[in-house]
Scaffold this motif. Structure first.
Motif, PDB file in Angstrom:
ATOM      1  N   GLU A 140       2.885  16.036 -26.421  1.00 51.58           N
ATOM      2  CA  GLU A 140       2.721  17.460 -26.719  1.00 51.58           C
ATOM      3  C   GLU A 140       1.557  18.039 -25.928  1.00 51.58           C
ATOM      4  N   GLN A 145       8.688   9.335 -31.372  1.00 44.89           N
ATOM      5  CA  GLN A 145       7.253   9.500 -31.631  1.00 44.89           C
ATOM      6  C   GLN A 145       6.469   9.509 -30.332  1.00 44.89           C
ATOM      7  N   GLU A 201       6.725  12.780 -28.710  1.00 43.68           N
ATOM      8  CA  GLU A 201       5.932  13.832 -29.355  1.00 43.68           C
ATOM      9  C   GLU A 201       4.478  13.768 -28.955  1.00 43.68           C
ATOM     10  N   SER A 202       3.964  12.546 -28.697  1.00 46.12           N
ATOM     11  CA  SER A 202       2.528  12.477 -28.406  1.00 46.12           C
ATOM     12  C   SER A 202       2.214  13.038 -27.031  1.00 46.12           C
ATOM     13  N   MET A 233      11.878  19.190 -32.340  1.00 46.88           N
ATOM     14  CA  MET A 233      12.052  18.049 -33.227  1.00 46.88           C
ATOM     15  C   MET A 233      13.444  18.030 -33.822  1.00 46.88           C
ATOM     16  N   PHE A 273       7.885  23.740 -31.431  1.00 48.43           N
ATOM     17  CA  PHE A 273       7.711  22.306 -31.667  1.00 48.43           C
ATOM     18  C   PHE A 273       8.719  21.810 -32.705  1.00 48.43           C
TER      19      PHE A 273
END
Lengths: 101, 363, 380
Positions: free
Chosen positions: A94, A88, A91-92, A72, A68
C-alpha cells in the motif's frame, strides 16, 4: 480530541475585514471564520472547529480508504481462502504517505 | 464495580452524599439523573402517597374507591400537572403557550386518557409587553381547539422585573380513562417491542438554534403537537399496548432508562433504526450533542407485545403524526435496568441516564 | 453528512477489523492520543470489534481534563466579579475547582455564558461596552488558531474590554513524557488528527525515530480509527517506526501555514501544568508580551492563585496509559461525572467519563483483555 466537523462553504463575505463564510453542515448553516483557508471556494468542504475552519477537505484523499476497501473486495473475489497469505503481501505494498519533498 | 441491581440509577449505591449541590442548578431541570434525585430527595418524602410514588406521567384516580361508590359507576380520572419555562417565548414551530397545552394534553393522552379540561396559571414578569401575552393566549386557544380540550380556569401573578423570565406557565389537566384501560410502566415484559412515533430531537435542537452564543440557521421547527388522536388510533388497533410516554426533556434515553428501572427489565436498541432528521443529526454533530438525550414535544415511545408490533407500526405510519414511526428495539430479561445500544458499526454501548444539563462540547 | 457518515459504514468497518485480525500475530498496546478518539472507541465499541491481541490505552488528549485545578480557581475568581461576563466552552463549566465549578457560580448569580466559538465571545465584548468580557481559552493546538484569532480581532477592532484566560497545552512533549515514564507499555500511537491539521506532523518524526515507535496520524470516525490501527499494527509487525498520515483528507505534513503564523504571533511556548500529571516542560502556550493587554491573568491579577491537586485519584496514571478507569477503586462510586475526583472524569472526553457515560462501570470485566465488556458473559 477536538470536535472537527466537515461542512460545505455556501458563500463567503467579509466582516470587520476578516474572511467569513456561511457553511452548511448537513441541513444546518452556521457562520464560520475562513481567514485561514483563504483559497476556499463555495462548494468546497472545510473542517470546522469551534466556528473556525482549520483546513480544506481533500476530496481525493477522502476517497482513499474506500478505494482500498474496494481493492480488497476485488482481491477476495479472485482468491480462495488458502491464498490469504499472498493477498496480505500485496496489501503491505500500500502506498503510504511519506513526507513530500 | 457498582451495585448491579441498581444499574442506571447507580448513585444510590454511592457512599458519598448523592449530590454535592446545596442550591438548585439548571441540571436539576434537565429531566435526567439530577431531576430524579430531586424528586426522590425532596418531593416523594414530603408527599408520600402510593399514587405519587408510582411516578407515572399522570395520576389515575379511582373516584369510586374514594367515594365508597359502586365499582364501575364513576369514571376514572387522569390528572396531571406541568410547568413551562421555555426561552425564547416564540420559536420556530410554536411558542410557550402552544407548548403548554400540548405538553399537558400529551401527559394525559399517553396514559390512555381522553383529555378534557385544562387550567393555566401565569407568572408574568413586570415589563412583559401585553401584545406578547395576547399572542400567547391566542395560541393557547387555538391549541386547545385543535386538541379538543377547554381551558376552564386560571390564575395570574406578576413578579418584579428581574424576578421571572418574562412568562412561566403552570398547567393542570384532567382526562377520562375508559374502563378496562390499564397502561402501566410495570406491565412491560421481556420480548416486547419498542416503537417511536417519529424523528427524535427536533424540539430541543430548534430551541438551541435560537439560543444566544450557539445560534445557527436551520429550517427545523419544534415538533410540538397534541398526540391524542394518534394514541387513540394506536389503542384501537392494539389494545395490548403496555405503556407509552412522551419523551420530553432528557430525551428518549431518559424515558427508556426510567422504564427499564421501574419495570426491572433490560432494553436493547439498534442505532440504525432510530429516526433522526438530517438537520438534527448535523446540529448534534456540530455541537457534540447526542440526539437520544434531546427533548421532543410531539413524539411518543410505546411498548407493545412483539406479535402486535408490525400492526401497530402500520397504524402509526398511517397517521399524520406517526409518518416516521419505527421499531427501534426490544425489551429483554438480560442486563435488567440497563439500556444498551448496538452501534452503527456493530459494537455495543450502554445508554445511561442524562447527568445534568447537556452542554455543547469542544472535544 | 458528507465526509462523516460514510466513515461509519458497518460493512467497511467489519472489513477493516477482519484485515487487522489477519495481520496481527501477537499482542500490541496502542495509545490513541485524543479524547475525541477515545469517545469514538467507546461510543461505537471499536475495541470490541478489534481482535483481542490489540489493547487500546487512552491518552491525555482531553484539554478540558488536563486544565489544572489552579486554572479553574483563577477562572472562578475572575467570573465572580460583578463587572465580568465570563464566556466559556460548554464542557468547561462542569470542571470542579477548589470552590466548585462554574455552573455553581452561575447559580449564585455570576454572569457565566456558554459560547460555541471564541469569536462569539468577542461579540459579547462588542455588545457590552460597559463590562469586561473574558474568554476561557483552553485547548490543544487545534483551538489555538480560533483563540488567537479572537485576540487578534479584539485588537483590530480596538476593543478594550476583551481578554482571554489562557490554558493551552501541546501534544508532543506529553507523548515523550509518556514514553519516558517508568512502566510505559505503549508501543504505538494513533496521533492527534485535528492538532496536526493545524501544526502538521513534522514534530512527531524525531519522536518516532528516537523512541522507535510508530505514530499514525489518525482521524476520528470509526473507519479512520480502524485504518489507523491497521497501519500501526502493520508497522509493529514489520518492525518499522515511522510517522504516517491516515487523515490525509484534512492533514498535511506542514499543517496550515497561516495558522502556524498567527499562533506564533500571538502565543509563545511555555511550561504547563497538566492536571493529574504535573508540569511538563515546553508543553503549552501563553500570550506574548505584546498581547498582555488581553491577558486576563494579568488584568485581574490572579497569577498568584496556586492550588494543590487531589492525591486520591489515579488520573495521572490513566492519562499516561498505565491504568484504565476500572482499575480505580473510586470509579463509578465516589467518582462519577457529577462528583468527579479528578481530571479524567471531569469532561465527556476524559477516559473515565467516557467509560462512565457508556456504562462500563456497570458491566463485567473481561479478564482476558482486561476490558469491561458487554460480551463477557454475565452482564449486570
Amino acid at each position: 480530541m477536538c470536535l472537527g466537523v466537515p461542512g460545505q462553504v455556501v458563500e463567503t463575505y467579509h466582516e470587520h475585514d476578516v474572511l467569513m463564510g456561511k457553511v452548511a453542515f448537513g441541513g444546518v448553516f452556521r457562520r464560520v471564520c475562513l481567514e485561514h483557508v483563504p483559497q476556499v471556494k463555495p462548494g468546497e468542504f472545510v473542517l470546522v472547529h469551534v466556528g473556525f475552519a482549520l483546513s480544506r477537505i481533500d476530496e481525493q484523499e477522502a476517497k482513499r480508504v474506500f478505494e482500498f476497501l474496494e481493492r480488497m473486495n476485488q482481491l477476495d473475489e479472485l482468491e480462495s481462502p488458502s491464498q490469504d497469505a499472498e493477498s496480505q503481501a500485496g496489501e503491505s505494498d500500500e502506498p503510504l504517505e511519506k513526507s513530500p519533498p | 464495580m457498582s451495585d448491579p441491581s441498581v444499574a442506571g440509577i447507580d448513585w444510590s449505591s454511592c457512599p458519598t452524599p448523592k449530590s454535592n449541590y446545596d442550591r438548585i442548578l439548571l441540571g436539576h431541570g434537565s429531566g435526567g439523573r439530577l431531576t430524579n434525585e430531586l424528586i426522590e430527595r425532596v418531593f416523594v418524602p414530603a408527599f408520600d402517597n402510593p399514587i405519587l410514588a408510582a411516578l407515572e406521567d399522570q395520576a389515575t384516580l379511582n373516584l369510586a374507591a374514594t367515594n365508597g361508590g359502586a365499582a364501575g359507576g364513576l369514571p376514572r380520572l387522569a390528572f396531571t400537572t406541568d410547568a413551562f419555562v421555555v426561552q425564547p417565548l416564540f420559536f420556530p414551530g410554536g411558542d410557550i403557550g402552544r407548548l403548554a397545552v400540548h405538553g399537558t394534553v400529551n401527559d394525559l393522552a399517553v396514559g390512555g386518557a381522553l383529555p378534557q379540561f385544562l387550567s393555566a396559571a401565569f407568572i408574568l414578569e413586570e415589563g412583559l409587553p401585553i401584545d406578547d401575552l395576547k399572542r400567547i393566549a391566542a395560541s393557547m386557544r387555538a391549541a386547545c381547539d385543535e386538541a379538543g380540550v377547554q381551558l376552564v380556569t386560571g390564575d395570574t401573578k406578576v413578579v418584579d422585573r428581574g424576578k421571572g423570565d418574562q412568562v412561566f406557565i403552570t398547567t393542570a389537566g384532567i382526562g377520562i380513562v375508559p374502563p378496562g384501560r390499564n397502561l402501566s410502566i410495570r406491565s412491560v415484559r421481556p420480548g416486547d417491542k419498542i416503537l417511536v412515533s417519529g424523528t427524535l430531537g427536533d424540539h430541543g435542537i430548534t430551541i438551541m438554534s435560537v439560543r444566544e452564543g450557539i445560534e445557527f440557521e436551520t429550517a427545523l421547527e419544534s415538533d410540538t403537537a397534541p398526540l391524542t388522536s394518534l394514541v387513540q388510533a394506536m389503542l384501537a388497533a392494539c389494545p395490548a399496548i403496555r405503556w407509552m410516554r412522551d419523551p420530553t426533556r432528557g430525551g428518549l434515553a431518559s424515558a427508556l432508562n426510567e422504564m427499564a428501572s421501574a419495570a426491572g427489565v433490560g432494553v436493547e436498541l439498534v442505532e440504525s433504526t432510530i429516526p433522526v432528521r438530517n438537520e438534527v443529526h448535523a446540529a448534534c454533530e456540530m455541537l457534540g450533542l447526542d440526539a437520544l438525550y434531546v427533548a421532543n414535544e410531539g413524539k411518543l415511545v410505546a411498548v407493545v407485545p412483539a406479535d402486535d408490533s408490525e400492526k401497530l407500526l402500520g397504524t402509526m405510519r398511517a397517521h399524520p403524526l406517526g409518518q416516521n414511526a419505527a421499531i427501534i428495539g426490544t425489551v429483554v430479561d438480560e442486563h435488567p435496568r440497563m439500556v444498551l445500544l448496538r452501534s452503527l458499526v456493530g459494537g455495543e454501548r450502554v445508554v445511561t441516564m442524562l447527568a445534568g444539563e447537556q452542554l455543547p462540547r469542544i472535544c | 453528512m458528507k465526509y462523516l457518515d460514510e466513515y461509519r459504514d458497518p460493512v467497511a468497518a467489519r472489513k477493516l477489523a477482519d484485515t487487522i485480525a489477519r495481520t496481527v500475530t501477537r499482542p500490541w498496546t496502542i495509545m490513541e492520543i485524543c479524547g475525541g478518539q477515545t469517545h469514538t472507541i467507546v461510543k461505537y465499541g471499536i475495541d470490541e470489534i478489534l481482535p483481542s491481541q490489540i489493547e487500546l490505552v487512552h491518552g491525555p488528549g482531553c484539554p478540558v481534563c488536563v486544565t489544572p485545578l489552579e486554572m479553574i480557581d483563577r477562572a472562578h475568581a475572575i467570573a465572580s466579579r460583578r463587572d465580568v461576563i465570563f464566556c466559556s466552552f460548554g464542557d468547561m463549566l462542569r470542571v470542579p475547582g477548589s470552590r466548585g465549578d462554574l455552573l455553581q457560580l452561575k447559580s449564585e448569580g455570576a454572569d457565566v455564558r456558554v459560547v460555541y466559538s471564541p469569536l462569539d465571545a468577542v461579540k459579547v465584548a462588542a455588545d457590552n461596552p460597559g463590562r469586561k468580557a473574558v474568554f476561557f481559552a483552553i485547548g490543544f493546538e487545534t483551538t489555538a488558531p480560533p483563540n488567537a484569532m479572537a485576540v487578534w480581532m479584539a485588537r483590530k477592532r480596538g476593543l478594550k474590554n476583551f481578554s482571554v484566560l489562557v490554558s493551552h497545552v501541546t501534544v508532543p512533549n506529553a507523548i515523550t513524557a509518556i514514553l519516558d515514564a517508568p512502566g510505559n507499555r505503549v508501543q504505538g500511537f494513533l496521533g492527534p488528527g485535528h492538532v496536526c491539521t493545524v501544526v502538521g506532523y513534522d514534530e512527531y518524526e524525531p519522536i518516532a525515530s528516537q523512541y522507535h515507535v510508530p505514530i499514525v496520524i489518525t482521524g476520528f470516525e470509526p473507519l479512520d480509527m480502524l485504518e489507523g490501527v491497521l497501519w500501526t499494527v502493520r508497522q509493529l509487525e514489520s518492525g518499522r517506526a515511522e510517522v504516517e498520515n491516515q487523515y490525509g483528507r484534512a492533514v498535511q505534513r506542514n499543517g496550515n501555514a497561516q495558522s502556524r503564523q498567527l499562533i506564533d504571533e500571538v502565543f509563545e511556548v511555555c511550561d504547563r501544568k497538566w492536571r493529574g500529571v504535573g508540569t511538563i516542560p515546553q508543553s503549552g502556550y501563553r500570550l506574548r508580551d505584546a498581547y498582555r493587554d488581553y491577558d486576563a491573568e494579568k488584568i485581574f491579577a490572579v497569577e498568584d492563585i496556586c492550588t494543590q491537586e487531589s492525591t486520591v485519584c489515579i488520573s495521572g496514571e490513566i492519562l499516561r496509559g498505565l491504568k484504565k478507569p476500572h482499575h480505580c477503586p473510586a470509579f463509578g462510586k465516589q467518582c462519577t461525572p457529577q462528583t468527579p475526583l479528578g481530571a479524567t472524569m471531569v469532561s465527556a472526553e476524559g477516559a473515565c467519563a467516557a467509560y462512565f457515560h457508556y456504562g462500563r462501570h456497570l458491566v463485567s470485566l473481561d479478564v482476558s483483555t482486561d476490558t469491561p465488556s458487554l460480551a463477557a458473559g454475565d452482564r449486570r
